[in-house]
Design a protein around this motif. Structure first.
Motif, PDB file in Angstrom:
ATOM      1  N   LEU A  46      46.740  40.881  48.964  1.00  0.00           N
ATOM      2  CA  LEU A  46      45.512  40.098  49.043  1.00  0.00           C
ATOM      3  C   LEU A  46      44.296  40.862  48.521  1.00  0.00           C
ATOM      4  N   ASP A  47      44.213  42.145  48.823  1.00  0.00           N
ATOM      5  CA  ASP A  47      43.061  42.935  48.396  1.00  0.00           C
ATOM      6  C   ASP A  47      43.122  43.354  46.929  1.00  0.00           C
ATOM      7  N   ARG A  48      44.205  43.005  46.251  1.00  0.00           N
ATOM      8  CA  ARG A  48      44.346  43.336  44.825  1.00  0.00           C
ATOM      9  C   ARG A  48      44.097  42.128  43.917  1.00  0.00           C
ATOM     10  N   VAL A  49      43.837  40.982  44.509  1.00  0.00           N
ATOM     11  CA  VAL A  49      43.569  39.771  43.719  1.00  0.00           C
ATOM     12  C   VAL A  49      42.177  39.895  43.106  1.00  0.00           C
ATOM     13  N   THR A  50      42.096  39.645  41.804  1.00  0.00           N
ATOM     14  CA  THR A  50      40.817  39.731  41.094  1.00  0.00           C
ATOM     15  C   THR A  50      40.376  38.347  40.622  1.00  0.00           C
ATOM     16  N   ALA A  51      39.137  38.279  40.203  1.00  0.00           N
ATOM     17  CA  ALA A  51      38.627  37.029  39.636  1.00  0.00           C
ATOM     18  C   ALA A  51      39.439  36.646  38.400  1.00  0.00           C
ATOM     19  N   LYS A  52      39.894  37.632  37.635  1.00  0.00           N
ATOM     20  CA  LYS A  52      40.712  37.334  36.456  1.00  0.00           C
ATOM     21  C   LYS A  52      42.037  36.698  36.857  1.00  0.00           C
ATOM     22  N   HIS A  53      42.652  37.185  37.933  1.00  0.00           N
ATOM     23  CA  HIS A  53      43.889  36.553  38.413  1.00  0.00           C
ATOM     24  C   HIS A  53      43.649  35.074  38.718  1.00  0.00           C
ATOM     25  N   VAL A  54      42.565  34.784  39.438  1.00  0.00           N
ATOM     26  CA  VAL A  54      42.266  33.402  39.816  1.00  0.00           C
ATOM     27  C   VAL A  54      41.951  32.570  38.574  1.00  0.00           C
ATOM     28  N   ALA A  55      41.144  33.109  37.659  1.00  0.00           N
ATOM     29  CA  ALA A  55      40.798  32.377  36.434  1.00  0.00           C
ATOM     30  C   ALA A  55      42.048  32.097  35.598  1.00  0.00           C
ATOM     31  N   ASP A  56      42.943  33.079  35.497  1.00  0.00           N
ATOM     32  CA  ASP A  56      44.190  32.877  34.744  1.00  0.00           C
ATOM     33  C   ASP A  56      45.064  31.816  35.415  1.00  0.00           C
ATOM     34  N   MET A  57      45.107  31.827  36.752  1.00  0.00           N
ATOM     35  CA  MET A  57      45.869  30.816  37.478  1.00  0.00           C
ATOM     36  C   MET A  57      45.310  29.425  37.180  1.00  0.00           C
TER      37      MET A  57
END
Length: 186
Positions: A46-57
């Motif tokens: 959970l603490d390794r999730v970045t805005a880029k991960h969310v944007a890519d998803m």
């Protein structure tokens, strides 16, 4: 304590939210998170999730859809926004619990729907519509809509502004300030 994966956190978060939500809302949250978020981000801590991960998803959801979609069939912008909103709720709780220092959803641009191209009726199409609607109780309103530059939001105000649509004609009703006491009220 150890920081959970996204999948473990979502399971725990859903279990904790169940008593405070209607069944249909909880099921919608569950289906959205387990069908769209967990397959893409579930293995990450959970603490390794970045805005880029969310944007890519989000980009992947727009391009390919979720678990319940046929591969290649994109999700609507509304469905992608809903996914982001639910993930945002969950991550807000993760911040409150001290599992993450910030909610990365706040750093992601919200998806925007492309505006559909406006298509205007030809004169023949408008005439056919008016001919078909001539016996409709709103025939005068349809005519008004097609023959004036009134916007859609202005049309319902026609009657409220003192106009009456009767017998296929729009006419101005007498203003109350100029009505004589003997005039009938329409």
């Amino acid at each position: 304590g150890e920081v959970p994966t996204v999948a473990a956190f979502i399971d725990d978060w859903l279990a904790g939210r169940r008593p405070s939500l209607r069944d249909s809302t909880w099921e919608s949250y569950r289906d959205t998170l387990t069908g769209r978020v967990v397959p893409r981000l579930g293995a990450l801590r959970l603490d390794r999730v970045t805005a880029k991960h969310v944007a890519d998803m989000l980009a992947d959801l727009e391009a390919h859809g979720g678990r319940h979609r046929h591969r290649g069939q994109r999700l609507s912008t509304t469905s992608v926004k809903y996914t982001l909103n639910i993930l945002n709720l969950a991550l807000n709780d993760a911040v409150k619990r001290g599992l993450v220092s910030r909610n990365v959803c706040a750093l992601v641009d919200r998806p925007r729907a492309a505006k559909p191209e406006m298509r205007w009726w030809s004169v023949d199409e408008a005439r056919r519509f008016l001919d078909h609607a001539k016996d409709d109780r709103y025939a005068a309103l349809w005519t008004l809509a097609l023959t004036t530059r009134m916007r859609r939001g202005e049309l319902p105000r026609v009657e409220m502004a003192g106009h009456r649509l009767r017998g296929g004609q729009a006419r101005r009703a007498p203003d109350a300030r100029h009505r004589r006491p003997s005039d009938p009220v329409e």
